[in-house]
Design a protein around this motif. Structure first.
Motif, PDB file in Angstrom:
ATOM      1  N   UNK A   1       8.076   6.556 -15.793  1.00 58.17           N
ATOM      2  CA  UNK A   1       9.010   6.612 -14.665  1.00 58.17           C
ATOM      3  C   UNK A   1       8.303   6.200 -13.367  1.00 58.17           C
ATOM      4  N   UNK A   2       7.062   6.658 -13.196  1.00 56.74           N
ATOM      5  CA  UNK A   2       6.289   6.299 -11.999  1.00 56.74           C
ATOM      6  C   UNK A   2       6.036   4.793 -11.944  1.00 56.74           C
ATOM      7  N   UNK A   3       5.710   4.208 -13.090  1.00 60.91           N
ATOM      8  CA  UNK A   3       5.461   2.763 -13.154  1.00 60.91           C
ATOM      9  C   UNK A   3       6.748   2.001 -12.828  1.00 60.91           C
ATOM     10  N   UNK A   4       7.865   2.457 -13.355  1.00 63.09           N
ATOM     11  CA  UNK A   4       9.149   1.787 -13.078  1.00 63.09           C
ATOM     12  C   UNK A   4       9.492   1.866 -11.604  1.00 63.09           C
ATOM     13  N   UNK A   5       9.228   3.018 -10.984  1.00 62.00           N
ATOM     14  CA  UNK A   5       9.484   3.158  -9.542  1.00 62.00           C
ATOM     15  C   UNK A   5       8.600   2.202  -8.741  1.00 62.00           C
ATOM     16  N   UNK A   6       7.350   2.059  -9.167  1.00 65.53           N
ATOM     17  CA  UNK A   6       6.435   1.133  -8.483  1.00 65.53           C
ATOM     18  C   UNK A   6       6.968  -0.296  -8.580  1.00 65.53           C
ATOM     19  N   UNK A   7       7.424  -0.691  -9.756  1.00 67.67           N
ATOM     20  CA  UNK A   7       7.975  -2.039  -9.935  1.00 67.67           C
ATOM     21  C   UNK A   7       9.175  -2.274  -9.034  1.00 67.67           C
ATOM     22  N   UNK A   8      10.025  -1.283  -8.906  1.00 70.52           N
ATOM     23  CA  UNK A   8      11.215  -1.417  -8.068  1.00 70.52           C
ATOM     24  C   UNK A   8      10.848  -1.551  -6.595  1.00 70.52           C
ATOM     25  N   UNK A   9       9.818  -0.840  -6.167  1.00 71.03           N
ATOM     26  CA  UNK A   9       9.420  -0.869  -4.750  1.00 71.03           C
ATOM     27  C   UNK A   9       8.659  -2.144  -4.395  1.00 71.03           C
TER      28      UNK A   9
ATOM     29  N   UNK B   1       0.925   9.326  -5.930  1.00 67.12           N
ATOM     30  CA  UNK B   1       1.468  10.666  -5.739  1.00 67.12           C
ATOM     31  C   UNK B   1       2.320  11.063  -6.939  1.00 67.12           C
ATOM     32  N   UNK B   2       3.085  10.122  -7.448  1.00 66.19           N
ATOM     33  CA  UNK B   2       3.956  10.375  -8.593  1.00 66.19           C
ATOM     34  C   UNK B   2       3.136  10.716  -9.835  1.00 66.19           C
ATOM     35  N   UNK B   3       2.141   9.893 -10.157  1.00 68.04           N
ATOM     36  CA  UNK B   3       1.401  10.132 -11.402  1.00 68.04           C
ATOM     37  C   UNK B   3       0.542  11.392 -11.328  1.00 68.04           C
TER      38      UNK B   3
ATOM     39  N   UNK C   1       0.834  -1.203   0.000  1.00 70.07           N
ATOM     40  CA  UNK C   1       0.000   0.000   0.000  1.00 70.07           C
ATOM     41  C   UNK C   1       0.867   1.250   0.000  1.00 70.07           C
ATOM     42  N   UNK C   2       2.013   1.216   0.675  1.00 69.37           N
ATOM     43  CA  UNK C   2       2.935   2.348   0.645  1.00 69.37           C
ATOM     44  C   UNK C   2       3.455   2.571  -0.767  1.00 69.37           C
ATOM     45  N   UNK C   3       3.792   1.497  -1.464  1.00 69.62           N
ATOM     46  CA  UNK C   3       4.285   1.610  -2.834  1.00 69.62           C
ATOM     47  C   UNK C   3       3.210   2.187  -3.738  1.00 69.62           C
ATOM     48  N   UNK C   4       1.971   1.765  -3.557  1.00 62.77           N
ATOM     49  CA  UNK C   4       0.873   2.293  -4.370  1.00 62.77           C
ATOM     50  C   UNK C   4       0.632   3.767  -4.068  1.00 62.77           C
TER      51      UNK C   4
END
Length: 54
Positions: free
Chosen positions: A45-53, A30-32, A22-25
């Motif tokens: 970039x936001x999607x890539x950050x989500x995948x990494x987290x 917030x990013x998008x 839920x923190x990652x989401x």
């Protein structure tokens, strides 16, 4: 370790995973919201950050 501890520890581990997801989401949303609708690079970039987290 008793059976009760195993069950409790399992629930705690499950709860930690849920909180992490839920923190990652939350960070993703917030990013998008900072991205322009026409800015595909920002959304990517936001999607890539989500995948990494996650």
């Amino acid at each position: 370790m008793t059976i009760q501890n195993v069950v409790t520890d399992g629930r705690n581990a499950e709860r930690e995973e849920t909180v992490g997801a839920s923190d990652a989401m939350e960070v993703y949303f917030e990013c998008i919201t900072t991205c322009s609708l026409e800015d595909g690079e920002c959304v990517t970039r936001c999607v890539e950050e989500l995948r990494e987290r996650h």
